[in-house]
Every structure is written in C-alpha cells, then in structure tokens.
Design a protein around this motif. Structure first.
Motif, PDB file in Angstrom:
ATOM      1  N   ARG A  19       0.773  -1.001  -0.024  1.00 47.03           N
ATOM      2  CA  ARG A  19       0.066   0.187   0.727  1.00 47.03           C
ATOM      3  C   ARG A  19       0.498   1.632  -0.001  1.00 47.03           C
ATOM      4  N   ALA A  20       1.763   1.045   0.260  1.00 46.99           N
ATOM      5  CA  ALA A  20       2.954   2.236   0.259  1.00 46.99           C
ATOM      6  C   ALA A  20       2.646   2.713  -1.047  1.00 46.99           C
ATOM      7  N   THR A  60       5.169   8.524  -0.847  1.00 43.08           N
ATOM      8  CA  THR A  60       5.502   8.187   0.337  1.00 43.08           C
ATOM      9  C   THR A  60       6.796   9.414   0.690  1.00 43.08           C
ATOM     10  N   ALA A  61       6.682  10.748   1.446  1.00 41.43           N
ATOM     11  CA  ALA A  61       7.364  11.931   2.110  1.00 41.43           C
ATOM     12  C   ALA A  61       8.787  10.739   2.518  1.00 41.43           C
ATOM     13  N   ALA A  96       9.206   0.963   7.070  1.00 38.85           N
ATOM     14  CA  ALA A  96       7.957   1.432   6.025  1.00 38.85           C
ATOM     15  C   ALA A  96       8.335   0.322   4.772  1.00 38.85           C
ATOM     16  N   GLN A  97       9.398  -0.208   4.445  1.00 43.12           N
ATOM     17  CA  GLN A  97      10.019  -0.854   3.541  1.00 43.12           C
ATOM     18  C   GLN A  97       9.909  -2.516   4.376  1.00 43.12           C
ATOM     19  N   GLU A  98       9.790  -2.568   5.433  1.00 41.50           N
ATOM     20  CA  GLU A  98       9.518  -3.955   6.221  1.00 41.50           C
ATOM     21  C   GLU A  98      10.808  -4.028   5.709  1.00 41.50           C
ATOM     22  N   ALA A 101      12.019  18.362   5.190  1.00 42.33           N
ATOM     23  CA  ALA A 101      11.052  19.404   5.016  1.00 42.33           C
ATOM     24  C   ALA A 101      10.180  18.952   4.233  1.00 42.33           C
ATOM     25  N   ALA A 102       8.694  18.017   4.590  1.00 46.10           N
ATOM     26  CA  ALA A 102       8.044  16.603   4.258  1.00 46.10           C
ATOM     27  C   ALA A 102       7.960  17.757   2.187  1.00 46.10           C
TER      28      ALA A 102
END
Ligand code: ADP
Ligand code: MG
Length: 933
Positions: free
Chosen positions: A23-24, A28-29, A41-43, A207-208
């Motif tokens: 789903r990521a 994604t920032a 997040a990338q497992e 920053a994002a």
C-alpha cells in the motif's frame, strides 16, 4: 561499514503482512522519514532483505528498469526506407509508367521499391540489433546486502527494500533513502541540469514539502556518486523513480550520426549531384536525338537509382556494426560508433598500470616493520594467490614472539582500514572490493586473524574512504581493548583509534618521531623490486574526531611499517606492446603509483626504451599545466608516476597538442574528463566505475591492455572495409554512367532500359555490398603506420582506382554493345547480352574490391564465404530471371547460350586482370606518398 555476517536476518514480511509495503503509496515522503522509519516502511532492516523476500518482490513488482524507447520494429524500418528522394523519383516513374499504360514496368518498379525497402530495412535492423545486444552487455552491477551478506547483483534485480552500498564513481541504480554515508557528494545534473556536486546526508532534516533539489537524504536513480561511500535503502524502482516518471526526458533525442557517416552522407550527396548533372546532360542529348520524353525520363530515373550511392551511409553503418560485433568478440565494447574507425588512426595509448598492464591480483609479499629508529624487521610472506595459507619468515627463519606481534599489529590495522570482504570456503575464495584491500585481508588471514570477526568486534566510528587523489584511507574505531595503545582520548571522553593505510608520502606528514628520509629510501628500495608499496600507521584520536572522521585529527600517528605487494604482469602485454610498436602506436603508462614501481614494471614489460623516462606528478606540477616546460616533459615521458587524476586530463591535452591521436584508459570518477577529452576514451568493464564507463567510447570487458591492440587491429580492418565498400559502389555506378555517356554520344540506341538498370542495381549492389564488410583483415594491418587523422576517404588511391575500374567497365560495355549491334544482332538481344555483362562485371568487381593494394587472391577467397555466396547468389538470380516467364518478359531478357555466357564472362574477367595489374604497378611505385598506406 559492513554489517557482520553473523547478525540475524531482519524480520521480513510474510505473505500476509506484506500488504503494508504494497500500500505504501508512490508519493511517500521518504526524504522526511528517518532511516529507521524508512526501513520499517519498506519492511526491511539494516541487514537488508532475505534472498527469498527479494526474489518474491522481484516477481511481484518486476525488474528495476526504465522504459526504453522501443526499438524500431522491422515494419517501421521498412516504412522508413520510403522516405528518400530516390524513392520519390521511382514512385514518380511508377506513376508515369502507369500513365502511359506500361503496366508491367510499373509493377516491376513497384516490386523493386519493395525489395529495396526490405533490404534497407533488414540492414538497419541488423545494425540496431547489434547495438541493442551491446547495450545488454553494459548492465550495471550493484553491491547489495541480503540477509547480512554482501552480494554483487545486476541492478535490474534490485527491489524496494534492498539495502545497498555505493561508492564514488557509481551510478545510482534506483531512488534511495540514505542510511549512512561518508563524504558523500553526488552529481544530479541529469535530473536538475545543475552540475555542481551536491552533498548528501542521512541525518539531515528535510521537510516533507521540500523540492527535489533539497531532499538531501535521498539519492535519485540515474545520478552519480562523485565522492565518498554510502549505505542506502531502495525506496523506488524502475518507473516509480523520479527519473522514471519523467522518462520522456531520457528518451534519447535522435543522435547525430557519427562523423564518418556524416562525411559520407555529404560525399554521396556530392556524387549524387554530379551524377544528376551528367544524367541531365545525357537526357538533353537524347531528347535532341528524338527519343521520347517518357523514355528519357524513365532512363534518367533508373540511371540515377543505379549510379547514385544512396545506400552507402546505411551500408557503412552496417559495416561498422559488423566491426563492432567483431570487437565485442575480442573483449572491446564500442559505445560510440566513430570510435571503431578512430581506433584505427590512434597513434598513442596512455594506459593505466594496475589491472590493465598487470593482472590486478595483488598479494602481500613483504612486510617491513618500523620502530622509532626506522626499518627494523623485514618479513617475507609465503603462500599463493588469495588462499589464506602462508607464513612469514624473517632473516633468521621463523619470527620471534615479539616480531610476530608486530606483524599482527600491522595486519590488524590494515584489515580494519579496509572496505573489502573475503570468505574462505575450502579452496574457494569469494572476495569483493578493491584488490589492495583484499590483499590485506588475506595477509590478516595468513596471520590467523579472522578479518570478518575483527570488523564485527570493532565498532567503526567513522572513515575516510580511499579516493585516488588522496592516496590513503583511514578508519576510526572505538578500539577499547587494544593492548598498549591506551583507549583514553586526550579529552578523557573515551578515546578512539585510527588506522591508516596508503602511500608513504601521504602518511609521513601524519606520523610522529620517524626519520622521513630513511623511510622514503626504504620504500623506494622496495618499489625498486617492482612491489606496490603501502604504508600502514595507527594512532589515537578523540572519540568526537573519530565520529566526524576528521582528517585534521590524523596527527602523531605511529608508522607501523611498509608493505610490499606483488601484482603479476599480464603475460600477453609484452607481445601487445611489440605489436603496437610495429603498428606505429606509442604507449605510455600513467599511474598514481610510486615512480620506482612504475619504472620496474615498464622495464619488465618492455614499454618504451630500455630504461624508461619517468616523469612524476610533482615534476608536472612544478612545470605548471599548459606551459612549454610541461609540454616538453609530457612529450619526452614514457612513464607518468604519482600523477593526480586531474593531471591526466592535462597530459592528454598536451599529447594531443603535439599531434597525437590519443587513446586513454581510465577507471575512476576523476578520469572521466580525460576519457571524454581523449580521441578515444577506454574504460574498464570489470574494475572501472560507472562514471568512467559513461564517459568512455570503448569498454574493455577484460580490462586488458592487449584488448586495446586487438581493437586497433579491428578498427583498421573496419576502416579498410568501409573503403572497399565505397570503392565497389562508386566505381560500378561510374561504369554505368560511362556506358550511357559513350552510347549516347556515339548515337547508339539506349544501352539498357529503366527496368534493366533497376534490376542490375538490385541483384548486384543489393546483394553484394555488405558482404565486403565481412572481409577479415589483410595481412600486415598492424604493420602499417596509423592513417593520418584527417585522411580523406576520397584520396588519390580511391580516385585512381575508381576511375580505372569504372572507366574500364563502362568502356568495355560500350564497345561490346557497339560490336553486338555492328554484328547485326537485334537491339533486344544486344541489350540482353549487355545486361548479363554488366551483372558479371559487378560480380567480378566485388572480388577486386576485396583489397585495395593486394591481389584479390592474397587472402584465400574462402576466407570470406559471405562474399562468394553473395556473388553466386547475384549471378544465380540473374540467370534465373533469364528463364522465368513473366520476369524475363518485363526485363526483356532471354536465355543465352553457354558459348555466349562464356564469352561475356571472359570479358568481365578481364576487369580482374586490369585491376590486378594496376595493384602491381602501384605496389612497384611504392605506397602513395603522404597517406602512409
Ligand atoms: P594505479 O595507477 O597503479 O592504479 P592508484 O592510483 O590506484 O595506482 O594508486 C595510487 C596509490 O594510492 C598507491 O600507490 C597506493 O599507495 C595508494 N592506494 C591504492 N589503493 C589503496 C587503498 N585501497 N587504500 C589505501 N591506499 C591505496
Ligand atoms: Mg588504481
């Protein structure tokens, strides 16, 4: 740097909890996540993915590739063939034929058009196919961490979640979140157009919403690493990368054709123009003689098609791509087509030493331990290759306990200040990284130290990676338990150790209490035996300085000793050097290594005169780039030692100024300017960096100097073949023009009809020309002087032989036609025989064109089976046409008797005799002045 192999593999997503990565969102920032968050997040984990997980992701998401501009398919190439003035003319001729009711002529011209398009399309397709095949051989390799083990894989096999290692000169293979780095700077000009180096930092806060240019925690696919090292996490692959999303930018603009082809296009335009003028003149005469306008037009068109070498550029491209394939067989990959012929004109090769002239299989042979007074213990290291068996012997035999401790201390520091990896598995040795570093790991293993384990127990605080311009590397460790080397820093904060290895000249200023002169003399003596000499030093620094990897903290170090490494010479190089000499190509060595080492190696290889002239980087520096003194130094040198990478460019420029056509080899990032400036940049396929490969015209797949010489040989052969092709096409065209000219001036009826001319062009040129590109080299290609840089293809020899052959063909054909008519043969029969004669002439001439200087039989004719097949096929096609009902009617031909055939063939063969005599005569007169041929 390395994660210990014994630590646990990371927790990896299983089939049912993998959905998170799925789903990521692509948006994604990643730049504003911390390294740990990005890994989560990338497992993935600090040790990377497991092999199974990586394989599963690869299956699911596909290979890490950018969409390519699709290769033109056969159909597209076929359609493209119709975009030419020649075709427009023929189409006009078709229309005119239809208009006057010549249905069969119209059909025939139409069919010829199709066949021409098919032949042209196939030729271009073949050229593109070999280009694509070479592309494949240029795949990028990357070093990834899978379940804690480093492996080298194809960049296409990377998946999101992979952890990889990058070093200076590498191309970033995917979008990455940096996990840690040392001195990392990159060139993002491909993305941003900004070519200043950008510093990157895993710890920066971004920053994002930051624009691309400010995302300092990310590396983008397609950019290059200029300095330093990094460990990074793949966050986007293939189409999902930034560059993938703007892939249209990458879709290569139509490349300008290589200069040789451009010159040929010009030349064929010129020839075409001259032909058109001649044809216009002929047409005027014919009209005045009362020939119908339509016939005049059709013949003019056919003559233009037959005589104008419009297919030449394509045929030459095919010839060069055939040469490219041959070079690939000899380990030379051609990235830029002009380099094929350029290599043939090369007059000087500036070669690297390590890996190119030597095998790049370094082994430590000698260790010279220092004490405060200077050199103290000299140890000789035994053993073979990379195997960990071997002992150290000192003068008295086995070393004492204390001496052994000294060797251990040095080996330990060198194994810590080290980026390589090695694994011993029975007799097999798996290694990764710089060969100098590998050699030191082998030394450590011989002394019973476990290199991998050593690294795992010593926490690495920071490092100064090896870069060629720096000539040393340093690693800072939180070395707590080192006997005798107090672990307390000056500030009492808990100290750190630093381990340094590199050139003695670079290390001396960092060392304390050492007699520099004596040390330098000891190093020179070692280098004089042909050893590559490295010094190893160690010291204490503050923990803070260690974490910052501060070069300023490299002071008060203790010089542990000097190490002599042996790198066997490549056995094929001395012979290759001899071949260069006879080919009139000079060779110089350019190395960052010690002048003595370089001198000994040059002498052993037979490079240059008996005692080679060595010029050092320091001497060049004093002279000042661009000065007269600098140029003089460069001109006189045979070996350049201790040169800095930046000086390489200046050396190349000075050599070019003195009139050389320079091929230069290089492997590092800093070599890129020299590679780009050189007439022929040569990069290493194995040892070189991606940046060097990107800047080069040629790549040696085996890094071997001898391959350059093979390349020069093939380059000369290719150039020769290009000339042969031009010779064949232009002289046959001239023959046809001369025939028409004479016939019309003599008031004879048209010698050949439009369809006959088209047929002649089709069966001869269409089938035969490219076969000449398969000619193998003539004997002695490597014994000639290089051709002059701007030698014209249309030199005196070319003009002379074209005029002789074309003139003779045209005149004979005319005389034969005249004689046939005078004998009372009907016009149709005379044309029938004349057409056969012309086909045979062009068959015979293809054999002539096998060599410009040597007898057509100097090389066995079977050496080029393609040519024989082509000639036989052309003749067979024509004979078939004589018997084929329908075709024979359109062509106005009919079977000839064997006697007639023999008569005509004998006449055609006389061309062979004429050209053989011409070759003999010009050989007697010696080579054409000024061309060196
Ligand atoms: P070459 O031209 O033979 O390839 P290099 O430029 O690679 O030479 O090396 C120049 C010098 O840099 C060497 O003589 C050595 O002193 C030092 N050096 C080379 N490799 C390393 C390394 N991995 N670590 C530390 N120093 C090195
Ligand atoms: Mg090197």
């Amino acid at each position: 740097m390395t994660v210990s192999p014994d630590s646990h593999a990371p927790e990896i997503g299983t089939a049912d909890n993998r959905s998170r990565a799925d789903r990521a969102p692509a948006t994604t920032a990643w730049h504003s996540l911390s390294p740990a968050e990005a890994l989560a997040a990338q497992e993935s984990g600090p040790n990377g993915l497991s092999e199974e997980e990586a394989a599963a992701r690869l299956r699911r998401y596909g290979a890490n590739r950018l969409p390519r501009t699709a290769r033109a398919g056969l159909l597209k190439l076929y359609v493209r063939q119709f975009k030419s003035p020649m075709v427009y003319l023929l189409l006009a001729a078709t229309v005119v034929s239809l208009f006057v009711g010549e249905w069969s002529d119209a059909l025939f011209i139409f069919v010829v058009l199709q066949l021409n398009a098919v032949i042209g399309g196939l030729q271009e397709w073949r050229a593109e196919t070999s280009a694509a095949a070479l592309d494949k051989m240029m795949r990028n390799r990357v070093v990834v961490l899978r379940a804690g083990r480093t492996r080298e894989i194809d960049a296409a096999a990377l998946v999101s979640g992979d952890v990889l290692r990058l070093e200076s000169g590498g191309r970033v293979p995917a979008d990455l979140r940096i996990l840690s780095q040392q001195e990392l700077s990159v060139d993002e000009s491909l993305l941003t157009g900004e070519s200043l180096p950008l510093e990157k930092d895993a710890e920066a806060t971004v920053a994002a919403a930051a624009p691309m240019s400010e995302r300092r925690t990310l590396l983008f696919a397609g950019t290059t690493v200029l300095t330093g090292r990094a460990r990074a996490l793949v966050v986007a692959c293939g189409n999902d990368t930034q560059i993938g999303r703007i892939a249209s930018v990458l879709a290569q603009p139509d490349q300008a054709p290589p200069p040789l082809i451009a010159r040929l296009e010009q030349a064929s335009r010129l020839i075409g123009f001259a032909t058109l003028v001649a044809i216009a003149g002929l047409a005027a005469v014919q009209l005045a003689q009362g020939v119908s306008l339509i016939t005049v037009f059709l013949v003019a068109v056919a003559l233009a098609v037959a005589a104008i070498p419009e297919g030449l550029p394509v045929a030459i491209t095919v010839a060069l791509s055939i040469a490219t394939a041959r070079m690939a067989d000899r380990n030379v990959i051609v990235r830029a087509l002009p380099a094929v012929e350029g290599l043939g004109a090369c007059t000087l090769i500036a070669s690297d030493k390590t890996g190119t002239l030597t095998c790049n299989e370094l082994t430590v042979k000698q260790v010279l331990l220092f004490d405060d007074a200077g050199p103290a213990v000299n140890g000789a290291v035994g053993g073979e290759g990379y195997r960990p068996q071997g002992t150290i012997a000192v003068e008295g035999g086995a070393p004492s306990q204390q001496e052994l401790a000294g060797f251990n201390e040095l080996a330990r520091s060198a194994a810590l200040c080290n980026e390589a990896e090695i694994e011993f598995d029975g007799d097999a040795v798996r290694h990764l990284g710089d060969t100098v570093d590998v050699a030191f790991l082998v030394l450590a293993a011989k002394l019973g130290l476990d290199p991998g384990g050593l690294k795992a127990t010593q926490e690495e605080l920071g490092m100064i990676p090896y870069e060629p311009q720096r000539r040393y590397a340093a690693v800072f460790t939180a070395d707590a338990g080192d006997p005798g080397m107090g672990g307390q820093g000056p500030d009492g904060s808990g100290g750190a150790m630093v381990h340094v290895k590199g050139a003695l000249e670079a290390l001396l200023p960092m060392c304390d209490g050492i007699d520099g002169e004596r040390a330098l003399a000891a190093a020179a003596a070692m280098a004089g035996q042909g050893y590559r000499v490295l010094a190893v030093a160690r010291g204490t620094v503050s923990r803070d300085a260690g974490q910052r990897a501060d070069p300023g903290s490299l002071r008060y170090l203790r010089l542990l000793g000097l190490v002599g490494l042996m790198d066997p010479l490549r056995p094929e190089v001395p012979d290759a050097l001899r071949r260069c000499r006879s080919a009139g190509v000079s060779v110089v060595m350019v190395t960052g290594d010690h002048p003595e080492t370089a001198r000994v190696i040059a002498r052993e290889l037979g490079l240059g005169t008996g005692d080679p002239v060595v010029v050092t980087g320091a001497m060049l520096g004093r002279a000042g780039a661009g000065s007269e003194a600098f140029n003089d130094l460069v001109r006189g040198a045979e070996v350049f030692a201790r040169v800095e990478p930046v000086q390489k460019l200046r050396i190349v420029q000075a050599l070019q100024q003195s009139g050389h056509l320079v091929a230069v080899t290089g492997d590092g990032v800093n070599d890129a300017p020299a590679l780009a400036t050189a007439d022929i940049g040569v990069a290493m396929g194995k040892g070189g960096t991606d940046v060097a490969r990107g800047a080069a015209d040629l790549i040696l797949t085996d890094d071997n100097f001898a391959s350059i010489v093979a390349g020069i040989e093939e380059g000369r052969v290719a150039y020769d073949n290009v000339r042969k092709l031009i010779y064949l096409l232009i002289s046959t065209g001239l023959g046809e023009i001369v025939l028409f000219l004479l016939a019309i001036v003599a008031g004879l009826p048209l010698p050949l009809f439009a369809v006959q001319l088209l047929w002649l062009n089709l069966v001869t040129n269409g089938i035969q020309d490219v076969a000449l590109a398969f000619e193998k080299g003539e004997p002695g290609v490597l014994e000639r002087r290089p051709r002059l840089r701007d030698e014209s293809l249309f030199d005196r020899r070319m003009l002379g032989q074209v005029l002789t052959a074309g003139g003779y063909m045209g005149f004979c054909a005319f005389a034969f036609y005249y004689w046939c008519l005078a004998r009372g043969l009907p016009e149709a029969e005379a044309r029938n025989l004349l057409l056969l004669l012309m086909v045979l002439f062009e068959n015979v001439h293809a054999i002539n064109a096998r060599s410009e200087r040597l007898s057509a039989f100097a090389r066995p004719i079977m050496a080029n089976p393609f040519l024989i097949m082509a000639v036989l096929a052309a003749q067979a096609a024509h004979i078939a046409a004589l018997y084929l009902p329908g075709l024979s009617d359109v062509l106005g031909v009919r079977p000839v008797s064997l006697t007639d055939w023999l008569l005509v063939a004998a006449l055609a063969l006389s061309l062979l005799a004429v050209m053989e005599i011409r070759k003999l005569v010009s050989a007697r007169r010696g080579s054409d002045p000024g061309t060196g041929r």
